[in-house]
Write an enzyme that holds these catalytic residues in place. Structure first.
Site, PDB file in Angstrom:
ATOM      1  N   ASP A  91     -11.866 -37.759 -32.043  1.00  0.00           N
ATOM      2  CA  ASP A  91     -12.361 -37.445 -33.385  1.00  0.00           C
ATOM      3  C   ASP A  91     -12.811 -38.757 -34.026  1.00  0.00           C
ATOM      4  OD1 ASP A  91     -11.069 -35.114 -32.553  1.00  0.00           O
ATOM      5  OD2 ASP A  91     -10.219 -34.674 -34.529  1.00  0.00           O
ATOM      6  N   LYS A 116     -16.244 -31.968 -38.146  1.00  0.00           N
ATOM      7  CA  LYS A 116     -14.912 -31.859 -38.746  1.00  0.00           C
ATOM      8  C   LYS A 116     -14.988 -32.286 -40.200  1.00  0.00           C
ATOM      9  CE  LYS A 116     -10.392 -34.192 -38.205  1.00  0.00           C
ATOM     10  NZ  LYS A 116      -9.575 -35.048 -37.315  1.00  0.00           N
ATOM     11  N   LYS A 149     -14.172 -27.945 -37.280  1.00  0.00           N
ATOM     12  CA  LYS A 149     -12.747 -28.222 -37.486  1.00  0.00           C
ATOM     13  C   LYS A 149     -12.475 -28.478 -38.959  1.00  0.00           C
ATOM     14  CE  LYS A 149      -9.051 -31.472 -36.137  1.00  0.00           C
ATOM     15  NZ  LYS A 149      -8.659 -32.523 -35.168  1.00  0.00           N
TER      16      LYS A 149
END
Length: 258
Positions: free
Chosen positions: A101, A166, A200
């Protein structure tokens, strides 16, 4: 869908997370143990890069090696030094992460520079792709704030090769919101990339009820079948306690944490 049903789905979509300055091997092992529940396991655990090997060992020891290990790079500030972000991503892959990430250089975008973000994501993607590692890009919606910037960061990340977009690091005052999630999910839909790009929600999703709202939103925009661990994740720590309470038929507990 009942709250219990959505809680069971949400559990299977969690990236169970500890990203604290005082993390230790013991805390990471405990996190992995918490993820082994009577209702199944999360999609992944998310830890700082140096803890990836200990997480791998802990997951294997308890027979849950199917749980992926995610980590973070260019975290949490989203600096615009591409070389550092790439070096950190290479190190994360070397530690054995299944998923990375990376924080998008959102401050550069806010200052009008779209190129740095594109190049940073593209180069990190190349590192990940070479080792079959998934790349999630954190755009930090709570700092971007406007629909225009959130959409732009999502588009740049997707065009540069993001496997997931995300919402947040969980380290700023405002993290995931349904409003921000809608913009990101609609961008995935509008770019026709729902088959290869996931979403996400991270930070701020703390209850089974809140998780159910995000699941319903994703199903509304991208369809019921889209919502699985290949396309949808929750980044959270305290959410797990609440989901387990819902699954056990208990009243919601007040919990603190990411």
């Amino acid at each position: 869908m009942s709250l219990k049903d959505s809680a069971k789905i949400a559990l299977s979509l969690m990236d169970l997370t500890t990203l604290n300055d005082n993390d230790t091997d013991e805390k990471v092992i405990t996190l992995c143990q918490q993820g082994k529940t009577e209702f199944g396991t999360p999609a992944a655990v998310c830890v700082y890069p140096r803890f990836v090997p200990i997480a791998r060992k802990a997951l294997k020891a308890q027979g849950t090696e199917q749980v992926k290990i995610a980590t973070v790079t260019n975290f949490p500030h989203g600096n615009n030094d591409i070389d550092i972000a790439v070096a950190e991503t290479k190190a994360a892959v070397a530690y054995g992460a299944d998923e990375v990430d990376v924080v998008f250089p959102y401050k550069a975008l806010m200052a009008g520079n779209e190129q740095i973000g594109f190049e940073l994501v593209q180069q990190c993607k190349a590192v990940c792709q070479a080792s079959n590692v998934l790349l999630k890009v954190i755009i930090e919606t709570g700092e971007l704030k406007t629909a225009e910037l959130i959409r732009k960061a999502s588009e740049i990340s997707i065009k540069a090769g993001a496997d997931f977009i995300k919402t947040s690091t969980g380290k700023v005052p405002v993290n995931a919101t349904l409003e921000y999630a809608r913009i990101m999910l609609e961008t995935i839909r509008d770019l026709n990339v729902a088959d290869r790009v996931g979403f996400k929600a991270a930070g701020g999703v703390k209850t089974a009820e809140e998780a159910a709202q995000y699941l319903a939103l994703a199903q509304e925009i991208l369809g019921h079948d889209w919502v699985n661990s290949d396309h949808f994740r929750f980044g959270a720590s305290s959410l797990l306690t609440n989901l387990l309470a819902a699954l056990n038929g208990q009243a919601n507990q007040k919990v603190s944490g990411y």
